[in-house]
Design a protein around this motif. Structure first.
Motif, short mmCIF file in Angstrom:
data_model
loop_
_atom_site.label_atom_id
_atom_site.label_comp_id
_atom_site.label_asym_id
_atom_site.label_seq_id
_atom_site.Cartn_x
_atom_site.Cartn_y
_atom_site.Cartn_z
N PRO A 56 0.81 -1.22 0.00
CA PRO A 56 0.00 0.00 0.00
C PRO A 56 0.85 1.28 0.00
O PRO A 56 2.02 1.24 0.39
N PRO A 57 0.29 2.39 -0.45
CA PRO A 57 1.03 3.66 -0.46
C PRO A 57 1.51 4.01 0.95
O PRO A 57 0.78 3.80 1.92
N ALA A 59 3.79 2.61 2.71
CA ALA A 59 4.28 1.49 3.52
C ALA A 59 5.80 1.54 3.72
O ALA A 59 6.33 0.90 4.63
N GLY A 60 6.46 2.31 2.86
CA GLY A 60 7.91 2.41 2.97
C GLY A 60 8.64 1.67 1.87
O GLY A 60 9.83 1.37 2.00
N LYS A 61 7.96 1.41 0.77
CA LYS A 61 8.57 0.66 -0.34
C LYS A 61 9.78 1.38 -0.91
O LYS A 61 10.82 0.78 -1.14
N SER A 62 9.63 2.70 -1.14
CA SER A 62 10.75 3.45 -1.71
C SER A 62 11.92 3.52 -0.73
O SER A 62 13.08 3.41 -1.13
N THR A 63 11.61 3.70 0.53
CA THR A 63 12.66 3.75 1.55
C THR A 63 13.39 2.41 1.62
O THR A 63 14.62 2.35 1.70
N ASP A 98 9.95 10.95 -4.37
CA ASP A 98 10.77 9.75 -4.45
C ASP A 98 12.17 10.08 -4.94
O ASP A 98 13.15 9.58 -4.45
N ARG A 101 14.26 11.68 -2.27
CA ARG A 101 14.67 10.74 -1.23
C ARG A 101 15.71 9.76 -1.75
O ARG A 101 16.48 9.20 -1.00
N GLU A 147 9.37 -1.41 -8.26
CA GLU A 147 8.49 -0.96 -7.18
C GLU A 147 7.15 -0.53 -7.75
O GLU A 147 7.08 0.27 -8.67
N ASN A 194 7.08 -3.62 7.51
CA ASN A 194 7.97 -2.47 7.69
C ASN A 194 7.41 -1.58 8.80
O ASN A 194 6.31 -1.79 9.27
N ARG A 198 7.10 0.85 15.03
CA ARG A 198 5.79 1.34 15.47
C ARG A 198 5.14 0.35 16.43
O ARG A 198 5.37 -0.86 16.33
N THR A 262 11.03 -5.07 9.36
CA THR A 262 12.09 -4.11 9.00
C THR A 262 11.75 -2.72 9.51
O THR A 262 10.60 -2.40 9.77
N THR A 265 13.84 3.00 7.47
CA THR A 265 14.51 4.29 7.68
C THR A 265 15.85 4.15 8.39
O THR A 265 16.75 4.97 8.20
N1 LIG Z 1 8.74 5.10 11.39
C1 LIG Z 1 9.08 4.63 10.21
N2 LIG Z 1 8.85 5.36 9.12
C2 LIG Z 1 9.18 4.85 7.91
C3 LIG Z 1 9.76 3.57 7.79
N3 LIG Z 1 9.97 3.32 6.47
C4 LIG Z 1 9.53 4.40 5.80
N4 LIG Z 1 9.05 5.34 6.66
C5 LIG Z 1 8.48 6.64 6.32
O1 LIG Z 1 7.22 6.42 5.72
C6 LIG Z 1 6.98 7.40 4.70
C7 LIG Z 1 6.61 6.74 3.39
O2 LIG Z 1 7.73 6.06 2.89
P1 LIG Z 1 7.91 5.68 1.35
O3 LIG Z 1 9.17 4.89 1.23
O4 LIG Z 1 7.78 6.88 0.49
O5 LIG Z 1 6.63 4.75 1.13
P2 LIG Z 1 6.07 4.11 -0.24
O6 LIG Z 1 4.87 4.91 -0.64
O7 LIG Z 1 5.66 2.73 0.16
O8 LIG Z 1 7.16 4.12 -1.26
C8 LIG Z 1 8.22 8.25 4.62
O9 LIG Z 1 8.03 9.42 5.36
C9 LIG Z 1 9.29 7.38 5.26
O10 LIG Z 1 10.32 8.13 5.84
C10 LIG Z 1 10.00 2.81 8.98
O11 LIG Z 1 10.48 1.67 8.96
N5 LIG Z 1 9.63 3.39 10.15
#
Ligand SMILES: Nc1nc2c(ncn2[C@@H]2O[C@H](COP(=O)(O)OP(=O)(O)O)[C@@H](O)[C@H]2O)c(=O)[nH]1
Ligand SMILES: [Mg+2]
Length: 357
Positions: A56-57, A59-63, A98, A101, A147, A194, A198, A262, A265
């Motif tokens: 889902p959006p 979720a931290g996929k890009s990170t 993206d 980052r 991704e 991920n 939390r 995981t 971050t």
């Molecule tokens: N607390 C926390 N925040 C995270 C983690 N991974 C990603 N984030 C944050 O979640 C937000 C969305 O991350 P992003 O990678 O853009 O998500 P995507 O939409 O799945 O690609 C960003 O602000 C990240 O810094 C994690 O493991 N823990």
């Protein structure tokens, strides 16, 4: 001529030529199949591994992708990334976000990141994405990450064009369990919870394991674990009491998808993730699933290319549009149905209604 220049550039391994080749494929411009056919001849040589990452959006996929890139680079592996972004006026900014980052890796010549818009790619998005992944592999990247945003059928289709599919979930997404219930969980080879920093992460991870039939639990006792729909992921464990830390391969020889925690971050759990990716790759090779998956994907690709060609021919190489226009009145005033007219048009096209030129 353009195509030749692109092919020459690719042979010299120029990133600009790669970018042009990708645009050509993305837009299905003249010569795109020639470039792809050429690229196809270069596949399967360098041991490239493809990993699809979906979820889902937010979720931290890009990170997580960025963290994986850094791990791979530390192993001196080159990495190509295709990020498929939904294109809506509301989320258009995500692309830029993206990119910023990804800055820590974007100046590295061993890394190539391409964002792809979903606009315009009617129904063929999974094929186009796979073709772009082909270009990255042909160019020589040793790891190709795909991704995609979302957990719908399209996103899963895209993620599944890779050898290994990773589904990223987060504890706080209340719809996480809905996702599980919807039965789409079966498609992944690896599950990542991920944001394990939390609250509730451990509990959520256990719930995911229960849903996958890895762990016996109380929460979902009334629900039967999902059965594998395609035999790809190997489905549930024979013994529901198996813990995720157990062997990844079941006694039956099938892959047991692990559920990993995981914190993208900070990089917590990313080593375990890369280790699990290695295990899955080894499993694919040892079990013969790699060769089988490859055959299946090649057949699917050929069908998709054929369909695309047929569609194009139908609309551009035949009188379909002309015939349709001439029957629009009958259609509009209800005298005839779209089915009736489609059948008639197809009959005429089959009977030799090729281009009137
Ligand atoms: N607390 C926390 N925040 C995270 C983690 N991974 C990603 N984030 C944050 O979640 C937000 C969305 O991350 P992003 O990678 O853009 O998500 P995507 O939409 O799945 O690609 C960003 O602000 C990240 O810094 C994690 O493991 N823990
Ligand atoms: Mg993203």
């Amino acid at each position: 001529v353009t195509t030749d220049r692109i092919l020459e550039g690719l042979a010299r391994r120029e990133p600009a030529a790669l970018a042009r080749a990708i645009s050509l494929v993305e837009n299905q411009s003249d010569g795109f199949e020639q470039v792809l056919s050429h690229a196809h001849g270069l596949l399967g040589r360098g041991g490239t591994r493809r990993v699809g990452i979906t979820g889902p959006p937010g979720a931290g996929k890009s990170t997580l992708t960025e963290a994986l890139i850094q791990r791979f680079r530390a192993q001196r592996l080159s990495v190509g990334v295709v990020a498929v972004d939904p294109t809506s006026p509301f989320t258009g900014g995500a692309l830029l976000g993206d990119r910023i980052r990804m800055e820590s890796v974007s100046l590295d010549p061993g890394v190539f990141i391409r964002s792809m818009a979903t606009r315009g790619a009617q129904g063929g998005l999974a094929t186009t994405t796979e073709e772009i992944a082909d270009l990255l592999e042909a160019f020589g990247f040793e790891r190709v990450l795909v991704e995609t945003v979302g957990v719908g059928q399209t996103e899963l289709d895209i993620a599944r064009t890779a050898e290994t599919t990773v589904l990223v979930l987060v504890p706080e997404s209340g719809d996480g369990i809905q996702t599980l219930k919807a039965g789409i969980m079966e498609i992944a080879d690896l599950y990542v919870v991920n944001k394990s920093d939390r609250p509730g992460a451990d509990k959520f991870r256990q719930e995911v394991e229960v849903m996958l039939g890895i762990r016996r639990g109380n929460a979902f006792r009334h629900m039967a674990p999902h059965n594998p729909s395609d035999g790809r992921t190997g489905g549930r464990a024979d013994s529901a009491s198996r813990l995720s830390d157990g062997p990844p391969v079941q006694p039956s020889g099938r892959w047991q998808p692990p559920v990993l925690g995981t914190v993208a971050t900070t990089g917590v759990g990313v080593d375990e993730l890369t280790a699990a990716l290695d295990r899955h790759y080894a499993y694919l090779q040892a079990s013969g699933m790699m060769a089988e998956g490859r055959r299946r994907r090649l057949a699917a690709r050929t069908r998709a290319v054929l369909e695309r060609k047929l569609r194009r021919w139908l609309l551009e190489g035949t009188r379909v549009e002309e015939l349709l226009a001439s029957r629009l009145d009958e259609l509009a005033d209800g005298r005839r149905s779209p089915y009736d007219i489609a059948a008639e048009i197809l009959d005429q096209v089959k009977a030799g209604g090729s281009a009137t030129r």
